[in-house]
Design an enzyme around this catalytic site. Structure first.
Site, PDB file in Angstrom:
ATOM      1  N   THR A 377      -4.476  -3.400   1.593  1.00 18.59           N
ATOM      2  CA  THR A 377      -3.229  -4.149   1.538  1.00 18.59           C
ATOM      3  C   THR A 377      -3.315  -5.015   2.763  1.00 18.59           C
ATOM      4  O   THR A 377      -4.217  -4.827   3.573  1.00 18.59           O
ATOM      5  CB  THR A 377      -2.044  -3.161   1.621  1.00 18.59           C
ATOM      6  N   SER A 449       5.049   1.922  -0.439  1.00 18.14           N
ATOM      7  CA  SER A 449       5.221   2.348   0.955  1.00 18.14           C
ATOM      8  C   SER A 449       5.205   1.173   1.914  1.00 18.14           C
ATOM      9  O   SER A 449       5.312   1.359   3.122  1.00 18.14           O
ATOM     10  CB  SER A 449       4.102   3.310   1.352  1.00 18.14           C
TER      11      SER A 449
END
Ligand code: DON
Length: 570
Positions: A377, A449
């Site tokens: 990410t 998250s």
């Protein structure tokens, strides 16, 4: 003789004093500029952002340009075919959060990853056309630009388009990353054609051109969201889905909208915390954990002490247990955000904390309120000269997402569907558990998250932070905040210092290599934290590229956990 020695001694002290004045951090010094700052995982993308600031763009213009550029220069996570979150704090105090998380296709079903016996089919939610959620990044970036930017679509997309068409020189890090994935890309012709040099690995210094992606960007530049969600790009994505047995249709694409959400707002020792609300779990958990810690003298316990690690691990254990039960897409499930971030709730939730003994995750129910494949990410932080701040995290989920490029578009497709709970209490890739709140439903957003966060003090943005790292994103963000607020670290140390992580289940403490001294570790074990797993620096726990307001300007730090990132202008 004596007098000479005295002079030597005085000179030496002077040298030490001068050094102490200039070298104030353990980690390499952060970049500094009075005119705003950009930190991202890609040097080229950070340069794009810094250039936008230099041309008078605001932090939002720069962040959007960085977002498009990352899709070209850092394709393992930067994307057009994935999703992300952007948290904004304008200098006048306005706060906003844009949710451009992927959505489950309309044809998705709750049990789509289970076999006839009700077991999860391995890799279906990560390595198949069924893994792909409806992409959100393009809609989000354009919406953000329109609402808070000052520049035109053309101005912020042009740099990415140029980098795609004309190419850029690959650094070692990116060339190696492509090479490592070659066997996986080989399963998809369009992917293999892009990420290899006619079948051989790319090397450092090779010019990497992406013609199809350049055209996809040009269609967005010309036609806005319709240039992606309709027309040629959409046709090619749907054709890819039909060829590979995926679910995304024209209706899914045309119907995708980013959503403006009220950021999660918290406070910590006189600082305002502004972070991402559901469908991210990040903001809620960070605020909840800070609330649990606020009652304790964290500064006095000290960075790296067993006492403080114990307090933080126990806060993490409880917060992640709540995540599994209560967090999901708020458009589908009634997430009790206000209750979870309430300070009284944190006190009650932490009431069973024992300073002398670890609890066991088996005994921690949700409050009534080292993986085989490296994930990826990416987080970028931007602040402009006026103090407008943008915290942006974006992802394809695993590195290069599903590894599937929609043939003809150059667009890598995500495998975000794995972030849903495919089956109650069954771990996803990150070992995270979920239940009803995060069950699959058509059009629903999978729980995340990602924790793009801004910390403000005295009415001004102080720190912009966030990170990749799957489930560890939230504890990384927590630690950067605590390092600044409690430990008084400067930005470089706050970002670089070793980190640890606990997520309730599996019941273990992950720590970066040499992150605990031997006696800290012994003390933790004596408290009952017996399952401590070391992992290499830069693997798993992600790079928190951050910026911070400092005396006379702004500091920017690309986390040393990964090569290739940069803060600038430099
Ligand atoms: O949204 C999430 O929580 C995950 N899909 C993020 C994945 C990730 O951070 C991978 N990074 N290293």
């Amino acid at each position: 003789m004596r007098a000479v020695r005295k002079v030597h001694h005085a000179a030496w002290l002077l040298v030490v004093a001068v050094l102490a004045g200039s070298v104030h951090a353990i980690a390499p010094e952060a970049e500094f500029s009075a005119g705003g700052m950009v930190a991202s995982r890609s040097k080229v993308a950070s340069e794009v952002g810094a250039d936008i600031l230099a041309r008078g763009g605001n932090a939002v213009d720069a962040a959007v340009a960085v977002g498009f550029a990352l899709a070209v220069t850092y394709p393992s996570a930067g994307n057009l075919g994935g999703g992300g979150f952007m948290v904004i704090r304008m200098a006048d105090g306005t706060v906003a959060a844009n949710d451009h998380r992927e959505k489950a296709p309309l044809a998705a079903t709750r049990d789509m990853y289970l076999d006839a016996d009700g077991n999860v089919v391995p890799e279906l939610s990560t390595h198949s056309h069924l893994a792909v959620g409806v992409p959100g990044s393009v809609a989000g970036l354009l919406d953000v630009l329109e609402k808070y930017g000052t520049m035109s679509r053309r101005e912020v997309i042009a740099p990415a388009e140029r980098l795609a068409r004309q190419g850029f020189e690959l650094d070692l890090d990116t060339a190696r990353s492509f090479e490592r994935r070659m066997p996986e890309f080989a399963r998809y012709e369009a992917s293999a054609a892009i990420f290899s040099n006619n079948g051989s690995p790319f090397a450092r210094g090779d010019v990497f051109r992406q013609k199809d992606l350049g055209q996809a960007l040009s269609r967005i530049k010309r036609s806005g969201r319709d240039g992606f969600y309709k027309g040629r790009t959409a046709d090619l994505i749907v054709a890819e889905m039909e060829r590979g047995g995926g679910l995304i249709t024209h209706e899914d694409l045309a119907g995708y909208e980013s959503v403006w959400r009220q950021p999660v707002l918290g406070s910590y020792r006189g600082h305002d915390i502004i972070s991402m609300p559901p469908p991210s779990s990040g903001g809620v958990l960070v605020v909840q954990m800070l609330n649990m810690l606020e009652a304790y003298d964290v500064a006095a316990m000290g960075y790296g002490s067993a006492r403080l690690v114990h307090h933080m691990v126990e806060a993490e254990r409880r917060a992640y247990a709540d995540r599994a039960e209560h967090l999901g897409d708020p458009d589908f499930y009634d997430v009790p955000v206000e209750r979870l971030i309430n300070k009284a709730y944190a006190r009650q939730r932490f009431a069973d904390f024992n300073p002398l003994a670890a609890s066991s995750s088996a005994d921690i129910a949700p409050g009534k309120a080292v993986p085989p494949e490296s994930p990826d990410t990416t987080h970028a932080s931007v602040i402009d000269k006026d103090g407008n701040a943008v915290s942006y995290t974006t992802t394809l989920n695993l590195s290069y997402g599903s590894k599937i490029v929609a043939a003809g578009t150059g667009v890598l497709l995500n495998n975000e569907m794995d972030d849903f709970s495919a089956k109650p209490d069954t771990p996803n890739f990150y070992g995270l558990l979920g239940r009803e709140a995060n069950a699959i439903a058509p059009g629903k957003r999978m729980l995340s998250s990602m924790t793009p966060t801004i910390v403000a003090k005295d009415g001004k943005a102080l720190l912009v932070t966030g990170s990749p790292g799957g489930s560890t994103i939230i504890t990384t963000t927590l630690q950067v905040i605590v390092n600044v607020v409690d430990h008084g670290m400067d930005l470089s140390d706050a970002v670089s210092s070793a980190r640890f992580h606990h997520q309730w289940q599996p019941d273990r403490v992950i720590v970066e290599q040499r992150g605990f001294s031997p006696d800290t570790r012994q003390r933790l074990e004596a408290l009952g934290h017996t399952n401590i797993v070391e992992m290499p620096f830069g693997r798993g726990i992600g790079d928190a590229n951050s910026v911070m307001a400092v005396e006379g300007g702004f500091a920017g730090m690309a986390d040393p956990r990964n090569a290739g990132g940069a803060a600038g202008p430099r």
